[in-house]
Design an enzyme around this catalytic site. Structure first.
Site, mmCIF file in Angstrom:
data_model
loop_
_atom_site.group_PDB
_atom_site.id
_atom_site.type_symbol
_atom_site.label_atom_id
_atom_site.label_comp_id
_atom_site.label_asym_id
_atom_site.label_seq_id
_atom_site.Cartn_x
_atom_site.Cartn_y
_atom_site.Cartn_z
ATOM 1 N N PRO A 67 49.774 18.834 21.164
ATOM 2 C CA PRO A 67 49.469 18.747 19.732
ATOM 3 C C PRO A 67 47.976 18.695 19.373
ATOM 4 O O PRO A 67 47.536 19.453 18.515
ATOM 5 C CB PRO A 67 50.183 17.459 19.288
ATOM 6 C CG PRO A 67 51.253 17.238 20.307
ATOM 7 C CD PRO A 67 50.700 17.775 21.602
ATOM 8 N N LYS A 172 38.907 29.559 16.285
ATOM 9 C CA LYS A 172 40.251 29.194 15.798
ATOM 10 C C LYS A 172 40.147 28.295 14.556
ATOM 11 O O LYS A 172 40.890 28.447 13.578
ATOM 12 C CB LYS A 172 41.008 28.471 16.920
ATOM 13 C CG LYS A 172 42.301 27.793 16.511
ATOM 14 C CD LYS A 172 43.398 28.769 16.183
ATOM 15 C CE LYS A 172 44.622 28.025 15.644
ATOM 16 N NZ LYS A 172 45.645 28.922 15.134
#
Ligand code: NAD
Length: 297
Positions: A67, A172
């Site tokens: 995560p 990103k």
């Protein structure tokens, strides 16, 4: 005999990515804290083991899809973690979206142990993970990317070398900040049309062929019922979660503070997603920000 791969983190993204490596003929041993995910992986032909340390010790490649930064730091640097178990020369690929700083910290430690490491976060969502059409944004040494490319090719269709360690994460974060801003802007524009009596499909169709066109209008419309097979048309389930978008916008704001960049819309977007999450929508798809704007906002 395929390459011996350990894949850690079989969540929404990791499970289909690991399954694609299995289908390509590799021996992939999967790990997750959630045993139901591990069983699902085994049912599709993946290997499972009770001994993660031993599996890492025998791996040619270790891939992680976790995560957030703290999970990645723990998995690599923690007691008995990946760097303590893997052999020198093992190729390490972290596909999670984490901070540039955390990626560099792990990358440096890996290099000191003689293990080439790439940060290789992805774009393309769960559909891209399932279909093997992800975009990989890679940071690290050219030689490590050359070694990783055949495996990334199985999971994705576009692989970009952004620069040295951490650079994959930086690009990103830039992309996801823009995506968060676009999703809010698209939602606002559709809401404005609806508040003035227009059909949301008409507003969307016109904007998708006009100068407001963007990815959220093309393939991820946030208004329920406008597009088929998108989270908005199935109760905002099964996509990219609000809390993950909130995390990425937080990374963007942190990165801006550290570098001196100005991100006024990124910061505002982070705050709107934070309010949305606090109102109880953290687990919904991020296009549900449409709901926060109300019918006559
Ligand atoms: P997820 O929460 O569905 O999956 C993460 C998995 O990691 C969970 O199954 C969890 O149990 C497991 N995990 C956590 N700590 C672990 C540990 N120590 N050992 C083993 N397993 C552990 O999240 P996801 O949607 O698959 O996203 C993963 C990463 O990919 C995130 O960084 C996210 O930002 C990024 N990402 C997600 C999407 C998307 O559309 N979901 C798209 C692009 C990038």
């Amino acid at each position: 005999m395929g390459t011996n791969i350990v894949f850690i983190g079989l969540g929404n993204m990791g499970l289909p990515m690991a399954q694609n490596l299995v289908r390509a003929g590799h021996a992939v041993t999967g790990f997750d804290l959630v045993q139901a995910s591990v069983r699902q992986f085994a049912a599709g032909g993946g290997l499972v083991s009770d001994d993660q340390a031993a599996a890492i010790g025998q791996a040619d490649i270790v891939i992680t899809m976790l995560p957030a930064s703290r999970h990645v730091l723990g998995a690599y640097l923690g007691d008995g973690g990946i760097l303590a178990q893997a052999r020198p020369g093992t190729l390490l690929i972290d596909c999670s979206t984490i901070s540039t700083e955390a990626a560099r910290q792990v990358g440096r430690a890996a290099q000191e142990q003689g293990m080439p490491m790439l940060d290789a976060p992805v774009s393309g969502g769960t559909a891209g993970a399932t279909n093997g059409t992800l975009t990989f944004m890679v940071g690290g040494e050219e030689a490590a990317l050359a070694a990783a490319r055949p495996y990334l090719d199985v999971m994705g269709k576009a692989i970009f070398h952004a620069g040295g360690s951490g650079c994959g994460q930086t690009v990103k974060i830039c992309n996801n900040m823009l995506l968060g801003i676009l999703m809010i802007g698209t939602s606002e524009a559709i809401r404005l049309g609806v508040a003035n009596g227009l059909d949301p499909k008409v507003v969307s169709d016109v904007m998708a062929k006009s100068s407001g066109r963007n990815w959220t209008l093309d393939v991820y419309n946030p208004c329920p019922g406008v597009a088929e097979n998108v989270p908005a048309s199935r109760g905002y389930t099964g996509g990219f979660g609000v809390d993950l978008m909130l995390k990425d916008l937080g990374l963007a704001v942190e990165s801006a503070l550290a570098s001196g960049a100005s991100v006024p819309l990124g910061a505002l977007s982070r705050n709107l997603y934070s309010l949305h999450s606090k109102a109880g929508s953290g687990a919904l798809d991020f296009s549900s920000i449409y709901q926060l704007l109300g019918d006559k906002a």
